[in-house]
Write an enzyme that holds these catalytic residues in place. Structure first.
Site, PDB file in Angstrom:
ATOM      1  N   GLU A 187      15.762  28.497 -12.485  1.00  0.00           N
ATOM      2  CA  GLU A 187      14.768  27.657 -11.812  1.00  0.00           C
ATOM      3  C   GLU A 187      14.258  26.665 -12.849  1.00  0.00           C
ATOM      4  O   GLU A 187      13.432  27.017 -13.700  1.00  0.00           O
ATOM      5  CB  GLU A 187      13.629  28.516 -11.251  1.00  0.00           C
TER       6      GLU A 187
ATOM      7  N   CYS B  26       5.943  21.358 -11.761  1.00  0.00           N
ATOM      8  CA  CYS B  26       7.313  20.942 -12.075  1.00  0.00           C
ATOM      9  C   CYS B  26       7.994  20.252 -10.902  1.00  0.00           C
ATOM     10  O   CYS B  26       8.946  19.497 -11.093  1.00  0.00           O
ATOM     11  CB  CYS B  26       8.143  22.149 -12.501  1.00  0.00           C
TER      12      CYS B  26
END
Length: 521
Positions: A217, A251
Site C-alpha cells: 500500500e 497519502c
C-alpha cells in the site's frame, strides 16, 4: 509428574470475538480524542470521522458478514463430471504475516513480529492500526500491533486497547529501528507494507529472497483534473477539503491540480471563498486545523516550498514552533517543479494551468502513470475520458478521495502505488488463503480407471470425458447449432439448459394452477 498442570477449560466469556473493537474503542474514546489532539492537533470531529467511528463501523460491518465470508464456497465454473468430487474453496488463515509501515525518509523502517504483526503510521494512527487488525482477527490470525512512535500518545492508548485481548494471540510492541532490522531477515508467510514506493521496492526485493508474497500500500503523486465544464465552486470546495484535511497528511489526497486556464481565475476566487468559510478566523486559530506531526516533516515541507519556482497565491504562513503550516496554494509553471516531482504529504496545493483535457491527461501520465488516486472534475464525457486514459489505484469523480472514505470499499494501489487491497471484505481476504479442496468418493474408482496405466486404448475415452469443443471455427467465427440451442434453451451449456428447463417447468405449473382456479370462478 508434577510438571504438568491440571487441565482447565478456557471460559467461554474469555474468548474475544471481533466485537471487542467496538467496545474497546468506546471505552477509550476520550483518551483517543486527547491523544490525537496532542500528537496531531486533530480536531474532535476529525478524530471521530477518520479514526474512532471509522474503525467502529468497519468492525460492525465485519461482524455482520464474517460468518458468510468464512464459509466454504462452491467452486465456480466446474464441468459436470468434476462436480462429483465436490470441489470447494476453504478459507484458511495465511499464517505468520508481517504488516509494516514506513515512517520518515532517513530511517530504514520499524518492524515487529508475532504470527501477524501490524505496524502503524502516524497520519491516521488509530485507523491505520486497528483497520488491518480487524481483518487479521476476522481471518483467524494472531496479531502484534506496532504503533508509530511518531504519535506516542496514541501509541500508548492503543497499547491499552490491545491489552484487553488474549496475550497469547495479540499484543502491542512499542519501539523503533533496533527492533526492525533484526526482523527483516525472518521468514514470513506474507508481508503487508504501507509506505513509500522507494521502500516498497526494498521490501519486495527482500521478500523475493524467500518467495514471500507481499501486499504493498504505497503513496503516489495523485492528480486532480478540473476541466472548463466542471462546477468550479464544487471543485474548489471539495479539493480544498481533500487537500487540507489532517493538514494535508493524507497519502490519497491530490498532490497537484491540473486546471483549464480558462476557469483558473474563477477557481482561485472560489478557493478563497471556501477558505474563509472553512477557517473564518484563519487556519492557525481554528480548532479544526491540524498540525504537522514533527519538526523534521515541517522542515521538509518548508524546503519544498522554498525550492519551488511557483508563485504563492493563497497562504504561505509558517510557524516552526507550533509546527504550523498554513493551507498554501501555489501556481507552478511546469512538471519539473519540486511541488510536482515530490509527494508533499502536507497542506500544499500546487496548481498547473493547462490548455485542454488532452494536455492534462498527458501531463498526469508523465508525472505518475499509476498514482494511488485520480480526481477528475467535469461532465460525464470528460471524466469518463480521464478514467479511460489514466490508470490509478482508485478514483473519485467530481470529488476528493471519496472512494477512500468508505471503510467497506476495497482500497489499494496499482503499479508504483501498490498491489493488493484491504478494508471491509478485502481485509479478510488479505489475511486469508483460498484453499481449493476436492473429496473423491470410493465409488468413483471405476470412472477414474482411465487415468491409470497402462494407457493403451484409453486416450480416446479420456478425451471424450474431458476435452472441450470450441464454439468457433478456425477464423474465430462463432458457430451456431440449432440443435444445441433448443437442447439448452440458448443457455450455451448443459447445466444452464437444465436450469432454464426447470424454470419453464415451474412457470408452466404456475400457469396451469392459475387457469384451474379461474375456471372455477
Amino acid at each position: 509428574m508434577g510438571l504438568i498442570p491440571d487441565f482447565t477449560e478456557t471460559p467461554v466469556e474469555a474468548i474475544v470475538p471481533i466485537h471487542w473493537v467496538t467496545s474497546r474503542l468506546s471505552d477509550n474514546e476520550a483518551a483517543i480524542v486527547e491523544a490525537c489532539k496532542k500528537d496531531l492537533n486533530k480536531s474532535v470531529y476529525e478524530t471521530y470521522l477518520s479514526e474512532i467511528d471509522w474503525c467502529r463501523n468497519d468492525a460492525l460491518f465485519v461482524c455482520k458478514n464474517l460468518e458468510k465470508w468464512a464459509k466454504d464456497e462452491s467452486a465456480p465454473d466446474i464441468p459436470l463430471m468434476n462436480r462429483l468430487v465436490n470441489p470447494k474453496i476453504r478459507k484458511d488463515p495465511l499464517g505468520c504475516v508481517l504488516i509494516i509501515r514506513y515512517i520518515g525518509r532517513s530511517s530504514l523502517m520499524w518492524v515487529f513480529r508475532l504470527y501477524h504483526a501490524r505496524f502503524s503510521t502516524y497520519n491516521f494512527p488509530v485507523q491505520l492500526a486497528i483497520g488491518p487488525l480487524i481483518g487479521a482477527i476476522a481471518a483467524g490470525c494472531a496479531a502484534i500491533l506496532k504503533p508509530s512512535e511518531n504519535a506516542p500518545s496514541v501509541a500508548m492508548v492503543l497499547e491499552k486497547v490491545v491489552a484487553a485481548l488474549d496475550p497469547d494471540c495479540y499484543g502491542c510492541i512499542q519501539g523503533g529501528i533496533p527492533q526492525s532490522t533484526a526482523l527483516l531477515d525472518q521468514k514470513w508467510d506474507k508481508i503487508f507494507y504501507t509506505g513509500s514506493p522507494g521502500v516498497g521496492k526494498i521490501i519486495a526485493k527482500k521478500a523475493a529472497e524467500t518467495l514471500t508474497p507481499v501486499t504493498l500500500e504505497l503513496g503516489g503523486r495523485n492528480p486532480a483534473i478540473v476541466t472548463r465544464n466542471a462546477d468550479i465552486r464544487l471543485a474548489a470546495r471539495r479539493l480544498l477539503w481533500g487537500k487540507f484535511h489532517n493538514a494535508g497528511q493524507v497519502c490519497i489526497s491530490q498532490n497537484y491540480t491540473l486546471i483549464d486556464h480558462e476557469v483558473l481565475p474563477g477557481f482561485l476566487k472560489e478557493l478563497e471563498v471556501a477558505m474563509k468559510e472553512f477557517y473564518p478566523n484563519g487556519a492557525k486559530a481554528s480548532p479544526d486545523y491540524a498540525r504537522i506531526i514533527n519538526s523534521r516533516q515541517w522542515k521538509r515541507l518548508k524546503d519544498m516550498i522554498d525550492n519551488s519556482k511557483g508563485k504563492i497565491l493563497i497562504g504561505g504562513t509558517m510557524d516552526e514552533k507550533e509546527k504550523f503550516l498554513e493551507p498554501t496554494v501555489i501556481q507552478v509553471d511546469d512538471i519539473t517543479d519540486s511541488l510536482i516531482v515530490e509527494e508533499s504529504f502536507g497542506p500544499i496545493m500546487p496548481i498547473l494551468p493547462v490548455n485542454d483535457l488532452d494536455q492534462a491527461i498527458r501531463i498526469a501520465n508523465e508525472v505518475d502513470p499509476t498514482p494511488l488516486g485520480a480526481y477528475p472534475f467535469g461532465n460525464k464525457a470528460e471524466t469518463d475520458k480521464v478514467l479511460m486514459n489514466l490508470r490509478s489505484g482508485g478514483a473519485s469523480v467530481n470529488d476528493a478521495w471519496f472512494h477512500g472514505c468508505m471503510p467497506t470499499l476495497a482500497f489499494g494501489g496499482v503499479g508504483s502505488s501498490g498491489q493488493g487491497s484491504y478494508r471491509g471484505r478485502a481485509s479478510f481476504d488479505a489475511f486469508t488463503h483460498r484453499r481449493s479442496v476436492t473429496t473423491t468418493p470410493g465409488w468413483m474408482e471405476s470412472l477414474l480407471n482411465v487415468r491409470y496405466p497402462p494407457y493403451k486404448g484409453k486416450l480416446a475415452q479420456f478425451q471424450k470425458m474431458t476435452n472441450v469443443k470450441p464454439n468457433f471455427d478456425r477464423n474465430g467465427k462463432a458457430k451456431f447449432s440449432l440443435v444445441s440451442f433448443f437442447l439448452t434453451l440458448g443457455a450455451g451449456s448443459s447445466l444452464g439448459g437444465l436450469a432454464r428447463y426447470f424454470l419453464v417447468l415451474l412457470t408452466a405449473i404456475g400457469i396451469k394452477q392459475y387457469l384451474g382456479r379461474t375456471s372455477k370462478l
